[in-house]
Design a protein around this motif. Sequence first.
Motif, PDB file in Angstrom:
ATOM      1  N   LEU A 164      -5.381 -10.085   3.188  1.00 48.73           N
ATOM      2  CA  LEU A 164      -5.565 -11.461   3.632  1.00 48.73           C
ATOM      3  C   LEU A 164      -6.978 -11.945   3.310  1.00 48.73           C
ATOM      4  CD1 LEU A 164      -3.889 -11.291   7.160  1.00 48.73           C
ATOM      5  CD2 LEU A 164      -2.831 -11.805   4.950  1.00 48.73           C
ATOM      6  N   THR A 165      -7.084 -13.196   2.909  1.00 48.55           N
ATOM      7  CA  THR A 165      -8.392 -13.783   2.615  1.00 48.55           C
ATOM      8  C   THR A 165      -9.271 -13.783   3.853  1.00 48.55           C
ATOM      9  OG1 THR A 165      -7.378 -15.202   0.927  1.00 48.55           O
ATOM     10  CG2 THR A 165      -9.565 -15.806   1.709  1.00 48.55           C
ATOM     11  N   THR A 166      -8.683 -14.109   4.994  1.00 50.03           N
ATOM     12  CA  THR A 166      -9.391 -14.088   6.278  1.00 50.03           C
ATOM     13  C   THR A 166      -8.740 -13.042   7.169  1.00 50.03           C
ATOM     14  OG1 THR A 166      -9.881 -16.458   6.104  1.00 50.03           O
ATOM     15  CG2 THR A 166     -10.102 -15.435   8.292  1.00 50.03           C
ATOM     16  N   ASP A 189      -6.366  -0.760  18.276  1.00 44.11           N
ATOM     17  CA  ASP A 189      -6.585  -2.200  18.167  1.00 44.11           C
ATOM     18  C   ASP A 189      -7.882  -2.441  17.411  1.00 44.11           C
ATOM     19  OD1 ASP A 189      -4.376  -2.331  19.776  1.00 44.11           O
ATOM     20  OD2 ASP A 189      -5.356  -3.322  21.455  1.00 44.11           O
ATOM     21  N   SER A 190      -7.824  -3.278  16.382  1.00 44.37           N
ATOM     22  CA  SER A 190      -9.018  -3.521  15.575  1.00 44.37           C
ATOM     23  C   SER A 190      -8.811  -4.752  14.721  1.00 44.37           C
ATOM     24  CB  SER A 190      -9.311  -2.317  14.669  1.00 44.37           C
ATOM     25  OG  SER A 190      -8.316  -2.181  13.677  1.00 44.37           O
ATOM     26  N   PRO A 191      -9.896  -5.306  14.144  1.00 46.44           N
ATOM     27  CA  PRO A 191      -9.722  -6.352  13.137  1.00 46.44           C
ATOM     28  C   PRO A 191      -9.068  -5.743  11.900  1.00 46.44           C
ATOM     29  CG  PRO A 191     -11.994  -6.260  13.949  1.00 46.44           C
ATOM     30  CD  PRO A 191     -11.308  -5.016  14.431  1.00 46.44           C
ATOM     31  N   GLY A 192      -8.531  -6.600  11.019  1.00 47.56           N
ATOM     32  CA  GLY A 192      -7.947  -6.072   9.798  1.00 47.56           C
ATOM     33  C   GLY A 192      -7.320  -7.144   8.947  1.00 47.56           C
ATOM     34  N   GLY A 193      -7.202  -6.845   7.647  1.00 50.28           N
ATOM     35  CA  GLY A 193      -6.680  -7.836   6.719  1.00 50.28           C
ATOM     36  C   GLY A 193      -5.466  -7.389   5.932  1.00 50.28           C
ATOM     37  N   TRP A 194      -4.792  -6.321   6.394  1.00 45.24           N
ATOM     38  CA  TRP A 194      -3.596  -5.863   5.695  1.00 45.24           C
ATOM     39  C   TRP A 194      -2.395  -6.707   6.090  1.00 45.24           C
ATOM     40  CZ3 TRP A 194      -3.175  -0.564   3.341  1.00 45.24           C
ATOM     41  CH2 TRP A 194      -4.447  -0.034   3.056  1.00 45.24           C
ATOM     42  N   ASN A 195      -1.407  -6.764   5.221  1.00 42.61           N
ATOM     43  CA  ASN A 195      -0.175  -7.517   5.468  1.00 42.61           C
ATOM     44  C   ASN A 195       0.741  -6.688   6.363  1.00 42.61           C
ATOM     45  OD1 ASN A 195      -0.425  -9.809   3.237  1.00 42.61           O
ATOM     46  ND2 ASN A 195      -1.050  -7.877   2.291  1.00 42.61           N
ATOM     47  N   LEU A 196       1.071  -7.220   7.536  1.00 44.36           N
ATOM     48  CA  LEU A 196       1.777  -6.450   8.557  1.00 44.36           C
ATOM     49  C   LEU A 196       3.288  -6.578   8.429  1.00 44.36           C
ATOM     50  CD1 LEU A 196      -0.480  -7.254  11.640  1.00 44.36           C
ATOM     51  CD2 LEU A 196      -0.735  -5.471   9.890  1.00 44.36           C
ATOM     52  N   LEU A 197       3.962  -5.408   8.441  1.00 39.96           N
ATOM     53  CA  LEU A 197       5.416  -5.346   8.292  1.00 39.96           C
ATOM     54  C   LEU A 197       6.123  -4.988   9.591  1.00 39.96           C
ATOM     55  CD1 LEU A 197       5.650  -3.205   5.021  1.00 39.96           C
ATOM     56  CD2 LEU A 197       5.353  -5.675   5.232  1.00 39.96           C
TER      57      LEU A 197
END
Length: 243
Positions: A164-166, A189-197
Amino acid sequence: MSGHRFSFGNDRIGTMETVGLDALMIRLFDTIDEANVGWLLALVERLRGTFGDHLVDLVPSYTTVLVHYDVLALDMDQARARVRQAALGLAPAASAQGREHRVPVWYHPTVGPDLARLAELSGLTVDEVVRRHCAKAYRVFALGFTPGFAFMGLVEPALAAPRLTTPRQRIAAGSVGIGERQTAIYPSDSPGGWNLLGRTPVQLYVAGQSLFNPGDSVRFEAISRERFIELGGDPMPLEGNQP
């Protein structure tokens, strides 16, 4: 490749790069490939033997092994000599296959907010995305980002998607995602930019120990919401979970 060159596996050439007063980056390959894992883990075992008590830490990754050594016991030339010794006659060992894991996942937009978008991008149905994601075993390349976070791959090209860009500010523990041609599970639990399935109820980091290690293989299995909850999964969606 640049840096100090050395031979491994008979006709292969690797390099050593200085990355600190007490560290060398050992590079065996230039591209990510599942076939690299056996070579890298075999080198790790050799390095443990050649450095012995003078070893501080070893960190294998996709194409490299980072070696931290006791700078009070070895100078740089001595450290390089031990790397060359470890690489002599190196071959990927059958024992480097690691453990096999089966991970249950509830694939659903409630906990996998990018599932429908990935299906649209790939020209597949949601069910087909899930089937393909579960169709193969993924090798664990490296651990990083947060404790217990395993970078795995490679997903087939049709499922690959840029991060993800953001990045999201918070992703729930157990969330399963894709980033480029890699797949991973967020252990906390954490920030992250992966695409969630989807999401798994499996705990990946307990009492300071990671469930996965480099060289392990992981296969995902689709389960129902009911089974997910029965196994202790949290079905609550996150607020503001859209990209």
